[in-house]
Write a protein that holds these residues in place. Sequence first.
Motif, short mmCIF file in Angstrom:
data_model
loop_
_atom_site.label_atom_id
_atom_site.label_comp_id
_atom_site.label_asym_id
_atom_site.label_seq_id
_atom_site.Cartn_x
_atom_site.Cartn_y
_atom_site.Cartn_z
N THR A 87 19.25 209.10 41.90
CA THR A 87 18.83 208.25 40.79
C THR A 87 18.28 209.14 39.68
OG1 THR A 87 18.31 206.42 42.27
CG2 THR A 87 17.33 206.36 40.07
N ALA A 88 18.69 208.87 38.44
CA ALA A 88 18.26 209.69 37.31
C ALA A 88 17.65 208.81 36.23
CB ALA A 88 19.44 210.47 36.74
N PRO A 109 34.59 209.47 44.76
CA PRO A 109 33.56 209.42 43.71
C PRO A 109 32.41 208.50 44.12
CG PRO A 109 35.75 209.04 42.81
CD PRO A 109 35.89 208.99 44.29
N PRO A 110 31.17 208.89 43.83
CA PRO A 110 30.06 207.98 44.11
C PRO A 110 30.12 206.77 43.19
CG PRO A 110 29.30 209.90 42.88
CD PRO A 110 30.73 210.16 43.24
N ARG A 111 29.52 205.67 43.62
CA ARG A 111 29.48 204.45 42.81
C ARG A 111 28.37 204.58 41.77
NH1 ARG A 111 29.85 202.72 48.02
NH2 ARG A 111 27.65 202.11 48.07
N LEU A 112 28.71 204.28 40.53
CA LEU A 112 27.75 204.35 39.43
C LEU A 112 27.15 202.98 39.18
CD1 LEU A 112 26.43 205.70 36.92
CD2 LEU A 112 28.54 205.16 35.67
N HIS A 113 25.81 202.91 39.15
CA HIS A 113 25.11 201.67 38.84
C HIS A 113 24.15 201.94 37.69
CE1 HIS A 113 26.50 199.85 42.63
NE2 HIS A 113 26.21 201.01 43.19
N CYS A 139 20.94 200.37 29.79
CA CYS A 139 22.31 200.82 29.60
C CYS A 139 23.24 200.02 30.51
CB CYS A 139 22.46 202.32 29.89
SG CYS A 139 22.09 202.77 31.59
N SER A 140 24.52 200.17 30.27
CA SER A 140 25.54 199.56 31.12
C SER A 140 26.68 200.54 31.28
CB SER A 140 26.05 198.24 30.51
OG SER A 140 26.61 198.47 29.23
N ALA A 141 27.42 200.40 32.37
CA ALA A 141 28.55 201.29 32.62
C ALA A 141 29.74 200.87 31.78
CB ALA A 141 28.91 201.27 34.10
N GLY A 142 30.35 201.85 31.11
CA GLY A 142 31.54 201.59 30.31
C GLY A 142 32.79 202.09 31.02
N ARG A 143 33.63 202.82 30.30
CA ARG A 143 34.87 203.32 30.88
C ARG A 143 34.59 204.42 31.90
NH1 ARG A 143 37.71 204.68 25.24
NH2 ARG A 143 35.53 205.30 24.89
N ASP A 200 15.17 208.54 16.62
CA ASP A 200 14.84 207.53 17.62
C ASP A 200 15.05 208.10 19.03
OD1 ASP A 200 14.32 205.75 15.63
OD2 ASP A 200 16.27 204.73 15.76
N THR A 201 14.37 207.48 19.99
CA THR A 201 14.53 207.89 21.38
C THR A 201 15.03 206.72 22.23
OG1 THR A 201 12.19 207.39 21.81
CG2 THR A 201 12.75 209.67 21.29
N GLN A 202 15.60 207.05 23.35
CA GLN A 202 16.12 206.06 24.29
C GLN A 202 15.88 206.53 25.72
OE1 GLN A 202 16.69 203.10 24.87
NE2 GLN A 202 18.83 202.55 24.70
N VAL A 203 15.46 205.61 26.58
CA VAL A 203 15.28 205.88 28.00
C VAL A 203 16.34 205.10 28.77
CG1 VAL A 203 13.74 205.73 30.00
CG2 VAL A 203 12.79 206.15 27.73
N ILE A 204 17.08 205.78 29.63
CA ILE A 204 18.04 205.08 30.48
C ILE A 204 17.82 205.50 31.93
CG2 ILE A 204 19.77 204.96 28.65
CD1 ILE A 204 21.37 207.10 30.24
N GLU A 205 18.28 204.67 32.85
CA GLU A 205 18.17 204.98 34.26
C GLU A 205 19.45 204.52 34.95
OE1 GLU A 205 14.82 204.54 37.82
OE2 GLU A 205 14.53 203.64 35.84
N TYR A 206 19.95 205.36 35.85
CA TYR A 206 21.18 205.03 36.58
C TYR A 206 21.12 205.66 37.96
CZ TYR A 206 22.63 209.80 35.40
OH TYR A 206 22.68 211.17 35.27
N THR A 207 21.98 205.21 38.85
CA THR A 207 22.05 205.79 40.17
C THR A 207 23.51 206.04 40.56
OG1 THR A 207 21.33 205.56 42.47
CG2 THR A 207 22.13 203.58 41.40
#
Length: 293
Positions: free
Chosen positions: A144-145, A170-174, A179-183, A207-214
């Motif tokens: 998780t990042a 490939p690992p599954r991206l969530h 954010c949301s997963a695109g292509r 500007d800044t943005q924080v995202i989190e995904y696993t």
Amino acid sequence: MAGTETAFSRALRSSIARSGLSLDRIQARLQANGIPISVTALSYWQSGKRQPERQSSLSAVRVLEEVLGLRPGELLRLLPPPRPRGNPRRRAEPGTVNFPTQALQALLERIGAPHALEQQHRLKLVSLHDRCEIAEDGAQRAMTAKAVFQASADNQDRWLLVYDHGGSAPPRLHALRNCSAGRVEVDTKYGLTAAELLFDRPIDRGDTQVIEYTLTNAGPPYPACENTYYREFRRPVREYLLEIQFDAPPVACWQYSQTADAEGRRQLALDTTGGVHAVAMDFGPGVFGISWG
């Protein structure tokens, strides 16, 4: 070829001498415990010509400690971390040096981002927090990042994630937050995947943005990770926090780093939850990671 004296080679040579066992007898006892190893390899280890690095070699050292009557971890703690080898479980930004350049460029074109490498400067990675989960068998279950970006140009609305999964699926991206997963595009020949993480809102300069995904691997059994996890940074990052959480805590862990000017390592202590962490400040370009054994 003369060996390079190390703390490990000195301790191993001294332990073998105290045991009164020949290398042939040690090899036989290791093989009786299901550890196939050559007398040449044992000789190289005690002379400093080679050091155990791969998971199979580290397993051999654990049994070797028993054969020589040593405490668990007495030799393992003296080993430096393995050298990064383009680990299949690595996660990296586009353009990382270990990626095949032509394959990476072709993948970027397929995902509709042919100029991604030249445009990385438009979105600066300020802070990154990785949390890697290691299953009981020593393989990687998930990562998780949480990333913090700052835009240096207007209308930045996505980050392109590229990761190397080697010969594994490939690992599954969530996408977890903001954010949301695109292509998503996969190169099965080289084991590369490129995926878009689309911001919930575009950001402008400053500007800044924080995202989190696993990223979650299929299993068990999960893909092997060679007892190490690291990131390669093409550009400096202000802060990088790496956490490793173990279902079965290892004997020893090390933090290591490599830049053009220096290499560093130090031993890490497990916390009460069976995890370990390391922090890099104002780091890069270079490699920063944690190994265990």
